[in-house]
Design an enzyme around this catalytic site. Structure first.
Site, PDB file in Angstrom:
ATOM      1  N   SER A 105       0.809  -1.305   0.188  1.00 46.39           N
ATOM      2  CA  SER A 105       0.068   0.117  -0.128  1.00 46.39           C
ATOM      3  C   SER A 105       0.848   1.291  -0.077  1.00 46.39           C
ATOM      4  O   SER A 105       1.925   1.312   0.712  1.00 46.39           O
ATOM      5  CB  SER A 105      -0.826  -0.035   1.202  1.00 46.39           C
ATOM      6  OG  SER A 105      -1.380   1.173   1.384  1.00 46.39           O
ATOM      7  N   TYR A 136      -2.102   6.118  -4.997  1.00 48.63           N
ATOM      8  CA  TYR A 136      -2.970   6.902  -5.314  1.00 48.63           C
ATOM      9  C   TYR A 136      -2.706   8.084  -6.018  1.00 48.63           C
ATOM     10  O   TYR A 136      -1.526   8.569  -5.538  1.00 48.63           O
ATOM     11  CB  TYR A 136      -3.843   7.569  -4.031  1.00 48.63           C
ATOM     12  CG  TYR A 136      -4.366   6.598  -3.108  1.00 48.63           C
ATOM     13  CD1 TYR A 136      -5.682   6.247  -3.346  1.00 48.63           C
ATOM     14  CD2 TYR A 136      -3.927   5.864  -1.791  1.00 48.63           C
ATOM     15  CE1 TYR A 136      -6.626   5.459  -2.436  1.00 48.63           C
ATOM     16  CE2 TYR A 136      -4.727   5.080  -1.144  1.00 48.63           C
ATOM     17  CZ  TYR A 136      -5.840   4.824  -1.484  1.00 48.63           C
ATOM     18  OH  TYR A 136      -6.605   4.002  -0.722  1.00 48.63           O
ATOM     19  N   THR A 162      -5.193   3.106  -7.454  1.00 50.13           N
ATOM     20  CA  THR A 162      -6.489   3.137  -7.024  1.00 50.13           C
ATOM     21  C   THR A 162      -7.394   4.310  -7.523  1.00 50.13           C
ATOM     22  O   THR A 162      -6.894   5.505  -7.149  1.00 50.13           O
ATOM     23  CB  THR A 162      -6.289   3.090  -5.365  1.00 50.13           C
ATOM     24  OG1 THR A 162      -5.671   1.722  -5.092  1.00 50.13           O
ATOM     25  CG2 THR A 162      -7.936   2.862  -4.764  1.00 50.13           C
ATOM     26  N   LYS A 228      -7.545  -0.113  -9.853  1.00 50.36           N
ATOM     27  CA  LYS A 228      -8.248  -0.848  -8.855  1.00 50.36           C
ATOM     28  C   LYS A 228      -9.301   0.004  -8.519  1.00 50.36           C
ATOM     29  O   LYS A 228      -9.167   1.285  -8.404  1.00 50.36           O
ATOM     30  CB  LYS A 228      -7.225  -0.844  -7.697  1.00 50.36           C
ATOM     31  CG  LYS A 228      -8.018  -1.345  -6.326  1.00 50.36           C
ATOM     32  CD  LYS A 228      -6.911  -1.608  -5.349  1.00 50.36           C
ATOM     33  CE  LYS A 228      -7.365  -2.270  -3.923  1.00 50.36           C
ATOM     34  NZ  LYS A 228      -8.251  -1.332  -3.069  1.00 50.36           N
ATOM     35  N   HIS A 252     -13.156  -1.808  -2.760  1.00 51.80           N
ATOM     36  CA  HIS A 252     -12.173  -1.297  -1.611  1.00 51.80           C
ATOM     37  C   HIS A 252     -12.867  -1.736  -0.324  1.00 51.80           C
ATOM     38  O   HIS A 252     -13.069  -1.346   0.695  1.00 51.80           O
ATOM     39  CB  HIS A 252     -12.422   0.328  -1.614  1.00 51.80           C
ATOM     40  CG  HIS A 252     -11.186   1.139  -1.372  1.00 51.80           C
ATOM     41  ND1 HIS A 252     -10.626   1.771  -2.008  1.00 51.80           N
ATOM     42  CD2 HIS A 252     -10.425   0.942   0.039  1.00 51.80           C
ATOM     43  CE1 HIS A 252      -9.673   2.319  -1.395  1.00 51.80           C
ATOM     44  NE2 HIS A 252      -9.333   1.857  -0.406  1.00 51.80           N
TER      45      HIS A 252
END
Ligand SMILES: Cc1cc2nc3c(=O)[nH]c(=O)nc-3n(C[C@H](O)[C@H](O)[C@H](O)COP(=O)(O)O)c2cc1C
Length: 369
Positions: A105, A136, A162, A228, A252
């Site tokens: 992540s 992100y 994402t 994603k 999510h």
């Protein structure tokens, strides 16, 4: 005895600070999608084949050039140091021990370079663990570029972008608990900005991110890119057109827009939309080997797990997570055997039925075969 994902959750809850347990379990709004993800898997039925004579099964996969010994990968989840002192180092060691792909992540509490270093030689035949990096996209493109470079230099073999977070989902449990920030001493290592004297930037969830940014990213990296969080079939088609290499079909874990459908319900439609041009990885509600079989049969190349990883880390650190991943792999192997399959490549939509009334012989994924 810990035998199932559910056992790990129950055990973890007795150890965890209730505020952290809520952070993991919770979702957006009324948590309708959180529940839907698991319920949708339970509603589907498997229809096995018999007398196939398959004595051995292969669980190995290759997705976008990354090889793994299991189709169950670790979806990106934030803040593992909340759960175990070593944080994401424990996660990565457990993943590499079973040959699973770990998606690091962006909100990791250990830097991707340190994760890669800690697992060097831990993969198959001394290869490093297989790491993908989740991103992100930050409106500060130079900062985003530096993250892509860091992930690439650390040896990550894919980027997972994402895109379901133009704003943060409403996590009402966290709001009620006042859990709005990491405790003192913990930080998101990827958000440390050397250009600003080591200031830790907040992760921007920005509504200004658009397909233009995906084009920009495509232009600066040769790593495979997975999107994603794209759920609409039209967005899946757009992803293909914009040169995206794969989809991580994800809501999510019900933590962004509440009341979106369960991902397993969307899979046949998304599979039809991309028409085999790019692979689909699915996450959300995967808790059993039979869930994995259902997702692969309906067209996913692999599945991801989020909360189960965190429950297992909280329960038993690296060893606990390794045990959970082995359990799930064993459940999958058994389910494949009982379906008469010779491996994960040997699954097709006709093995999955949705109970309907009046009864119908139409296979759920009939349109995709
Ligand atoms: C505590 C927690 C933290 C998460 N952090 C991230 C994250 O940093 N980035 C991201 O793309 N998704 C994140 N997710 C979503 C997961 O990647 C994944 O989509 C979801 O957990 C899958 O559903 P499951 O928990 O039912 O397996 C997080 C999920 C949880 C539960």
């Amino acid at each position: 005895m810990l035998m199932t994902v559910q056992d790990f959750e129950t055990a973890a809850r007795t150890r965890l600070d209730p505020v952290h347990a809520d952070f993991i379990a919770g979702g957006a709004g009324d948590e309708i999608t959180v529940r839907a993800n698991e319920e949708a898997f339970r509603r589907l039925r498997l229809l096995p084949r018999v007398l196939r004579g398959n004595t051995e099964r292969t669980l190995d996969i290759t997705v976008l050039g990354s090889r793994a010994r299991t189709p169950i990968l670790l979806s990106p989840t934030a803040f593992h140091k909340l759960l175990v002192e070593e944080g994401e180092l424990a996660t990565a060691r457990a993943a590499s021990a079973v040959g699973a792909i770990m998606i690091v992540s962006m909100a990791s509490t250990v830097a991707v370079e340190d994760i890669a270093e800690a697992t060097r030689g831990a993969g198959e035949d001394g290869a490093p663990a297989t790491l993908w990096f989740q991103l992100y996209l930050q409106p500060d493109l130079e900062f985003t570029r530096s993250l892509v470079r860091r992930a690439t230099d650390a040896g990550c073999t894919a980027l997972v972008v994402t895109v379901d977070s133009p704003v943060r989902g409403a996590h009402e449990r966290d709001l009620r608990n006042g859990f709005l920030d990491l405790p003192d001493g913990l930080r998101c290592e990827h958000m440390v900005d050397p250009r600003e004297g080591g200031r830790v930037r907040p992760i921007a969830m920005s509504a200004e991110i658009s397909w233009k940014h995906i084009d920009w990213l495509r232009g600066i990296t040769s790593l495979p890119i997975l999107l994603k969080g794209a759920l609409h079939p039209e967005d899946a088609r757009l992803a293909v057109r914009h040169g995206v290499d794969g989809l991580l079909l994800s809501n999510h874990g019900g933590r962004q827009l509440d009341t979106v459908p369960a991902t397993i319900e969307l899979l046949p439609e998304i599979h039809t939309a991309v028409a085999g041009r790019i692979p689909i990885v699915l996450d959300g509600g995967v808790r059993r080997g039979t869930d994995v079989v259902k997702a692969l049969a309906l067209g996913a190349s692999a599945v991801g797990i989020g909360r189960p990883v965190m429950w297992a880390l909280a329960e038993g650190g690296e060893k606990g997570l390794r045990r959970l991943l082995e359990l799930l792999r064993a459940e999958l192997d058994q389910a494949l055997a009982l379906c008469g399959a010779s491996g994960v490549q040997d699954l097709s939509p006709d093995l999955v039925r949705a109970p309907v009334w009046p009864p119908s012989a139409t296979p759920l994924g009939g349109a995709v075969s």
